[in-house]
Design a protein around this motif. Sequence first.
Motif, PDB file in Angstrom:
ATOM      1  N   GLY A  22       1.027  -1.169   0.269  1.00  0.00           N
ATOM      2  CA  GLY A  22       0.343  -0.318  -0.072  1.00  0.00           C
ATOM      3  C   GLY A  22       0.871   1.048  -0.026  1.00  0.00           C
ATOM      4  O   GLY A  22       0.050   2.148   0.363  1.00  0.00           O
ATOM      5  N   GLY A  23       2.533   0.877  -0.334  1.00  0.00           N
ATOM      6  CA  GLY A  23       2.882   2.632  -0.653  1.00  0.00           C
ATOM      7  C   GLY A  23       2.814   3.004  -1.398  1.00  0.00           C
ATOM      8  O   GLY A  23       2.498   2.744  -2.306  1.00  0.00           O
ATOM      9  N   PHE A  24       4.719   4.029  -1.659  1.00  0.00           N
ATOM     10  CA  PHE A  24       4.698   4.543  -2.865  1.00  0.00           C
ATOM     11  C   PHE A  24       4.373   3.883  -4.138  1.00  0.00           C
ATOM     12  O   PHE A  24       3.419   4.741  -5.033  1.00  0.00           O
ATOM     13  N   ASP A  25       4.958   3.101  -4.229  1.00  0.00           N
ATOM     14  CA  ASP A  25       5.092   2.161  -5.751  1.00  0.00           C
ATOM     15  C   ASP A  25       3.223   2.078  -5.933  1.00  0.00           C
ATOM     16  O   ASP A  25       2.825   2.169  -7.067  1.00  0.00           O
ATOM     17  N   GLU A  26       2.333   1.466  -5.492  1.00  0.00           N
ATOM     18  CA  GLU A  26       1.171   1.135  -5.296  1.00  0.00           C
ATOM     19  C   GLU A  26       0.358   2.136  -5.624  1.00  0.00           C
ATOM     20  O   GLU A  26      -0.658   2.646  -5.913  1.00  0.00           O
ATOM     21  N   LEU A  27       0.898   3.817  -4.421  1.00  0.00           N
ATOM     22  CA  LEU A  27      -0.293   4.377  -4.975  1.00  0.00           C
ATOM     23  C   LEU A  27      -0.335   5.443  -5.513  1.00  0.00           C
ATOM     24  O   LEU A  27      -1.213   5.785  -6.675  1.00  0.00           O
ATOM     25  N   LEU A  28       1.572   5.495  -6.328  1.00  0.00           N
ATOM     26  CA  LEU A  28       1.250   5.824  -7.421  1.00  0.00           C
ATOM     27  C   LEU A  28       0.926   5.736  -9.090  1.00  0.00           C
ATOM     28  O   LEU A  28       0.410   5.846  -9.862  1.00  0.00           O
TER      29      LEU A  28
END
Length: 278
Positions: free
Chosen positions: A256-262
């Motif tokens: 659910g971190g940066f990679d997934e969000l972006l």
Amino acid sequence: MKKPAAKTLAKFAGPLVLLGAGKMGSAMLDGWLAHGLSPRKLVVLEPQPGKAVKALARRGLKLNPKGKPAAAAAIVIAVKPQSAPEAVPSLRAHVGKTTLVLSIMAGRTLGFLENALPGATAIVRAMPNTPAAIGRGITVAVGNGKVSARQRKLASDLLAAIGTVEWVGDEALMNAVTALSGSGPAYVFLLAEAMTKAGIAAGLPAELAAQLARETVAGSGELLHRSTVDAAALRQNVTSPSGTTAAALDVLMGPGGFDELLTKAIAAAARRGRELAG
Ligand SMILES: NC(=O)c1ccc[n+]([C@@H]2O[C@H](COP(=O)([O-])OP(=O)(O)OC[C@H]3O[C@@H](n4cnc5c(N)ncnc54)[C@H](OP(=O)(O)O)[C@@H]3O)[C@@H](O)[C@H]2O)c1
């Protein structure tokens, strides 16, 4: 010290017509002048010209001229996409056999422009971003089948006045481009906002948190800009094993971190671009 801009447009014969001298149009205008274009070669069509454009009109720029226009060497369309159905057909009188039309309108396709302009017009659709205001934008361009090598070079020179230029062959990529670099400055500013809030939550005074976030984002951006290594290597350079940065990155790079969000955010922007293009 900043290097003076190369005078790539000093020999451009003109006329260059700019439709819409708002934020983006004015940034381009500034860039063209810095790259050696004479105001005498410019025609600006703008219902509410700002002070800078009015001052240029006193130095030979033609502002909202009346009468039958000469065919333009190039026309740059920088009005809002909503103004396009009314504004673009009004350019027909400026289009000659060798005129290049360059549009920076988000979501307005080559097909839309071809329908609104005389058949056989050479058209380039481009997507810049707001760091254009300081000559540090990045623009992606795509041309229709009528664009000659000379016109492509002219489009590159006109766009290079506001930053870096890349070309793609497939117009369908423009929705992903818009989602990444067109909208991208907003993601970076949001990062600065979120870092400020997180700094305050960690106990810092608000003003200091805002300054630390701003300078960290700006300085890191400049470091990335000047560096020969990629972002991942620069990130690794500030991360010692089991240190403080590693503790934060475990959260940011976890589920659910940066990679997934972006990935989700950019997919949503690209989807919206496709919807708006119809
Ligand atoms: N800003 C960005 O981040 C960005 C990034 C990539 C691409 N773009 C594209 O760049 C274009 C311009 O955006 P912007 O932010 O510079 O918008 P803006 O500041 O609103 O500029 C548009 C200008 O065009 C004028 N205009 C409207 N209708 C006209 C007409 N019929 N004839 C001549 N001028 C007319 C507007 O005048 P009024 O104010 O009187 O309407 C305004 O001054 C948009 O199509 C946008 O999609 C923007």
